[in-house]
Design an enzyme around this catalytic site. Structure first.
Site, PDB file in Angstrom:
ATOM      1  N   THR A 185       0.937  -1.132   0.076  1.00  0.00           N
ATOM      2  CA  THR A 185      -0.084  -0.200  -0.164  1.00  0.00           C
ATOM      3  C   THR A 185       0.871   1.055  -0.097  1.00  0.00           C
ATOM      4  OG1 THR A 185      -1.650  -0.997   1.123  1.00  0.00           O
ATOM      5  CG2 THR A 185      -1.735   1.045   1.155  1.00  0.00           C
ATOM      6  N   ASP A 186       2.004   1.360   0.702  1.00  0.00           N
ATOM      7  CA  ASP A 186       2.792   2.241   0.836  1.00  0.00           C
ATOM      8  C   ASP A 186       3.788   2.615  -0.646  1.00  0.00           C
ATOM      9  OD1 ASP A 186       2.572   3.303   3.238  1.00  0.00           O
ATOM     10  OD2 ASP A 186       4.259   2.224   4.195  1.00  0.00           O
ATOM     11  N   VAL A 187       3.910   1.653  -1.211  1.00  0.00           N
ATOM     12  CA  VAL A 187       4.589   1.597  -2.645  1.00  0.00           C
ATOM     13  C   VAL A 187       3.678   2.136  -3.579  1.00  0.00           C
ATOM     14  CG1 VAL A 187       5.700   0.299  -4.587  1.00  0.00           C
ATOM     15  CG2 VAL A 187       6.161  -0.295  -2.085  1.00  0.00           C
TER      16      VAL A 187
END
Length: 404
Positions: A185-187
């Site tokens: 999700t961060d990426v």
């Protein structure tokens, strides 16, 4: 200049980015911009620095075995300059304002309203620099009932539905929801940040105006549920976990072999018929239960055990060799050691050596972008905390007038 000349400055060498973000989503975005040539100044707390500097082991070590930087920090901060200053102090705030006056883009991931008390929020800085593109990355966005909550990738994978789709199906050993093995999700949020920033740059070229980008991890996660989200919206039925199987394609999952497992990714009926011929079961492709993908999905419970009985008869390499000759999509399930030993991965140059001031160079993963005119350059490894204070802050005009 020749039409095919290589521009060594990078596609974004005209942009200056002020990075106030920490951990992964924001730094991933600013590293992508830096890889494409942007000048990125990373602001860090003078004592702690970015949180991920302490997220180890493993660490990059010098010749004496002393820890220099965590591998986590190294993965998202190359090609940047590090300036250590305390934004809680009036001096630090003035220095950031002066840097913002010189910047095209600012990226931050503070809690909603967290920078307003320092006069570093979008309203304050855009009044000084109306051309500033200000990207705010938060867990839940600038509005809504959860806006004040802190957000982390793991939490959002759960809240955003991804974990409900990932893991061993109910009724089988090890059943239960599972997070993805990287902070996906961060990426994905970092990727969306870059996309949004470049769109805002394009708009500014026409309008002369900057703007605020409100980007939330939860929004990104839900938007990236793709076909699974659409399946739910069309049917009203929440998709169930299928392990490595696909809800709409069969066979499209992992299968056991004589020495491990392989991926079989049959995307159409012709490929299934080719697999059946290679497997010595040509009759399956003529069976009404299995002849079409829709039929195979409906009769998944009957077909998959039959396939498993066949795939265990050969080792993985033998299957891949035979199926590739028949144009049936397949592949191994590699460890990272096997990934970086793969001849194609090596031919594509996905492992790079990045210059480092202490150890000479440090390994890293290459950008997947392949530009014909403005290639990505690996200028420097992730910087030591505050290593660029003198260079960046020298001559900075604190209290400079606004850009008109």
């Amino acid at each position: 200049m020749k039409h095919d000349a290589i521009h060594t400055g990078g596609a974004l060498s005209h942009l200056k980015v002020l990075d106030l973000s920490r951990v992964l989503a924001g730094p991933w975005a600013s590293q992508m911009l830096a890889d494409m040539g942007a000048e990125v100044v990373k602001i860090e707390h003078p004592e702690r620095g970015d949180d991920t500097r302490g997220w180890g082991p493993p660490y990059l070590e010098d010749a004496q075995g002393n820890a220099l930087e965590s591998a986590y920090f190294l993965c998202a901060n190359r090609n940047k300059q590090s300036v250590a200053l305390d934004m809680a102090t009036p001096q630090g705030q003035e220095q950031i304002r002066a840097l913002a006056l010189q910047s095209d883009v600012l990226i931050e991931n503070f809690k909603v309203g967290g920078l307003a008390r320092y006069g570093l929020d979008y309203a304050s800085l855009s009044a000084l620099n109306p051309r500033l593109i200000y990207c705010s990355i938060t867990g839940f966005g600038q509005t809504g009932p959860y806006a004040q909550r802190p957000g982390y990738d793991f939490m959002v994978q759960g809240m955003g539905g991804l974990m409900s789709l990932t893991g061993v199906p109910d009724g089988e050993d090890g059943a239960g929801p599972m997070k993805v093995g990287v902070a996906l999700t961060d990426v994905l949020t970092g990727l969306h940040a870059v996309s949004g920033i470049l769109a805002a740059v394009a708009w500014r070229e026409r309008s002369g105006e900057g703007q605020h980008i409100d980007l939330a991890l939860l929004d990104v996660q839900v938007s990236c549920l793709a076909n699974q989200a659409q399946n739910y919206l069309i049917t009203g039925q929440s998709p169930r976990r299928l392990g490595n199987a696909h809800p709409s394609i069969v066979p499209y999952q992992s299968f056991p072999t004589a020495d491990g497992e392989m991926i079989l990714a049959v995307g159409n009926d012709s490929q299934f018929a080719s697999f059946c011929r290679v497997a010595g079961r040509a009759e399956w492709s003529a069976d009404p239960r299995f002849a079409t993908n829709a039929a195979r999905v409906a009769h998944r419970a009957e077909l998959v055990p039959l396939l498993r009985q066949v795939t265990v008869l050969r080792n993985t390499a033998a299957w891949i060799e035979a199926l590739e000759k028949a144009n049936v999509p397949c592949g191994p399930i590699n460890t990272l050691e096997q990934v970086f030993a793969d001849p194609h991965v090596q031919a594509r140059g996905l492992r790079v050596d990045v210059p480092h001031p202490v150890v000479g160079c440090t390994p890293g993963v290459a950008s997947p972008l392949r530009f014909s005119k403005t290639p990505v350059q690996y200028r420097r490894a992730a910087p030591a905390l505050g290593s660029d204070n003198e260079t960046v802050l020298a001559g900075l005009q604190v209290g400079a007038p606004a850009i008109i």
